[in-house]
Motif scaffolding. Structure first.
Motif, PDB file in Angstrom:
ATOM      1  N   ARG A   9       6.382  41.329  -1.672  1.00 23.36           N
ATOM      2  CA  ARG A   9       6.119  41.052  -0.251  1.00 23.36           C
ATOM      3  C   ARG A   9       6.750  39.717   0.114  1.00 23.36           C
ATOM      4  NH1 ARG A   9       2.275  43.380   3.038  1.00 23.36           N
ATOM      5  NH2 ARG A   9       1.798  41.352   3.859  1.00 23.36           N
ATOM      6  N   THR A  10       7.420  39.693   1.231  1.00 20.88           N
ATOM      7  CA  THR A  10       8.060  38.472   1.711  1.00 20.88           C
ATOM      8  C   THR A  10       7.312  37.949   2.932  1.00 20.88           C
ATOM      9  OG1 THR A  10       9.527  39.628   3.245  1.00 20.88           O
ATOM     10  CG2 THR A  10      10.316  39.382   0.967  1.00 20.88           C
ATOM     11  N   TRP A  11       7.735  36.777   3.394  1.00 21.75           N
ATOM     12  CA  TRP A  11       7.150  36.185   4.598  1.00 21.75           C
ATOM     13  C   TRP A  11       7.375  37.112   5.795  1.00 21.75           C
ATOM     14  CZ3 TRP A  11       9.154  33.794   9.141  1.00 21.75           C
ATOM     15  CH2 TRP A  11       8.200  33.076   9.863  1.00 21.75           C
ATOM     16  N   THR A  12       8.502  37.787   5.826  1.00 21.09           N
ATOM     17  CA  THR A  12       8.804  38.733   6.900  1.00 21.09           C
ATOM     18  C   THR A  12       7.807  39.892   6.886  1.00 21.09           C
ATOM     19  OG1 THR A  12      11.130  38.148   6.660  1.00 21.09           O
ATOM     20  CG2 THR A  12      10.647  40.107   7.962  1.00 21.09           C
ATOM     21  N   ASP A  13       7.433  40.357   5.697  1.00 23.66           N
ATOM     22  CA  ASP A  13       6.439  41.437   5.583  1.00 23.66           C
ATOM     23  C   ASP A  13       5.104  41.009   6.181  1.00 23.66           C
ATOM     24  OD1 ASP A  13       7.999  43.389   4.183  1.00 23.66           O
ATOM     25  OD2 ASP A  13       7.769  42.187   2.376  1.00 23.66           O
ATOM     26  N   THR A  14       4.676  39.794   5.869  1.00 21.92           N
ATOM     27  CA  THR A  14       3.406  39.281   6.383  1.00 21.92           C
ATOM     28  C   THR A  14       3.448  39.173   7.902  1.00 21.92           C
ATOM     29  OG1 THR A  14       3.068  38.070   4.335  1.00 21.92           O
ATOM     30  CG2 THR A  14       1.749  37.379   6.218  1.00 21.92           C
ATOM     31  N   LEU A  15       4.526  38.642   8.415  1.00 22.13           N
ATOM     32  CA  LEU A  15       4.712  38.498   9.865  1.00 22.13           C
ATOM     33  C   LEU A  15       4.670  39.874  10.541  1.00 22.13           C
ATOM     34  CD1 LEU A  15       5.414  36.021  11.706  1.00 22.13           C
ATOM     35  CD2 LEU A  15       7.798  36.698  11.480  1.00 22.13           C
ATOM     36  N   ASN A  18       1.134  41.544  10.453  1.00 26.25           N
ATOM     37  CA  ASN A  18       0.256  40.971  11.480  1.00 26.25           C
ATOM     38  C   ASN A  18       0.638  41.472  12.874  1.00 26.25           C
ATOM     39  OD1 ASN A  18      -1.473  39.557   9.801  1.00 26.25           O
ATOM     40  ND2 ASN A  18      -0.136  37.776   9.743  1.00 26.25           N
ATOM     41  N   TRP A  64      10.849  47.125   8.401  1.00 16.45           N
ATOM     42  CA  TRP A  64      10.262  46.340   9.489  1.00 16.45           C
ATOM     43  C   TRP A  64      10.477  47.009  10.839  1.00 16.45           C
ATOM     44  CZ3 TRP A  64      13.664  43.517   6.035  1.00 16.45           C
ATOM     45  CH2 TRP A  64      12.976  42.929   4.973  1.00 16.45           C
ATOM     46  N   GLU A 117      17.284  40.795   6.581  1.00 17.62           N
ATOM     47  CA  GLU A 117      15.913  40.293   6.648  1.00 17.62           C
ATOM     48  C   GLU A 117      15.801  39.127   7.618  1.00 17.62           C
ATOM     49  OE1 GLU A 117      12.118  38.899   3.960  1.00 17.62           O
ATOM     50  OE2 GLU A 117      13.900  39.625   2.945  1.00 17.62           O
ATOM     51  N   ARG A 121      13.442  39.169  10.855  1.00 14.92           N
ATOM     52  CA  ARG A 121      12.410  38.146  11.030  1.00 14.92           C
ATOM     53  C   ARG A 121      12.481  37.565  12.434  1.00 14.92           C
ATOM     54  NH1 ARG A 121      13.548  34.195   7.059  1.00 14.92           N
ATOM     55  NH2 ARG A 121      12.873  35.762   5.569  1.00 14.92           N
ATOM     56  N   LYS A 125       9.654  37.899  15.355  1.00 11.73           N
ATOM     57  CA  LYS A 125       9.124  36.721  16.053  1.00 11.73           C
ATOM     58  C   LYS A 125       9.191  36.931  17.563  1.00 11.73           C
ATOM     59  CE  LYS A 125      10.219  33.133  12.660  1.00 11.73           C
ATOM     60  NZ  LYS A 125      11.091  31.977  12.387  1.00 11.73           N
TER      61      LYS A 125
END
Length: 136
Positions: A9-15, A18, A64, A117, A121, A125
């Motif tokens: 899991r990357t920061w992009t996945d978390t973003l 959410n 994504w 990615e 991202r 955003k």
């Protein structure tokens, strides 16, 4: 014996996760469930998942894509994983044919993972910003 490699899991996945849960107003999107979750409660927060329906998160071009995912509670997510044909029913409940075909086209896309990615991202955003603006 074959072991499935865990997808990092990357920061992009978390973003993105959410974003999907906020889009659903922290409610399970299975029409047969509809359970509401408290986004402020960290224990409850982890019980609502970002479920990839048509194409799993192992495939980067659709990982994504907001038309490939729904917010589902843990039980409904397991139900979908065990009965993949039910995912088709859920997809048809929530997305138009144009959105479904768009995801299918994205599936065939060629990409360079790092660049893709970063682009995704930034797009996510922007979606979150639009989501927040719409709530005001």
């Amino acid at each position: 014996m074959y072991f499935k490699q865990k997808i990092k899991r990357t920061w992009t996945d978390t973003l993105f996760s959410n974003y999907i849960r906020n889009r659903a107003d922290w409610t399970c999107q299975n029409p047969k469930c509809g359970k509401k979750f408290d986004k402020e409660n960290s224990k409850e927060k982890s019980k609502l998942h970002c479920c990839h329906l048509g194409y799993g998160r192992g495939h980067i071009p659709t990982r994504w894509n907001e038309y490939n995912c729904l917010a589902l509670c843990n039980g409904c997510h397991l139900w979908i994983d065990q009965h993949p044909y039910r995912a088709v029913w859920l997809i048809n409940q929530h997305f138009t044919i144009e959105q479904i075909l768009y995801v299918k086209d994205q599936y065939r896309k060629k990409y360079k993972r790092k660049e893709f990615e970063v682009e995704e991202r930034e797009r996510i955003k922007q979606l979150i910003k639009e989501q927040e603006d719409a709530k005001k």
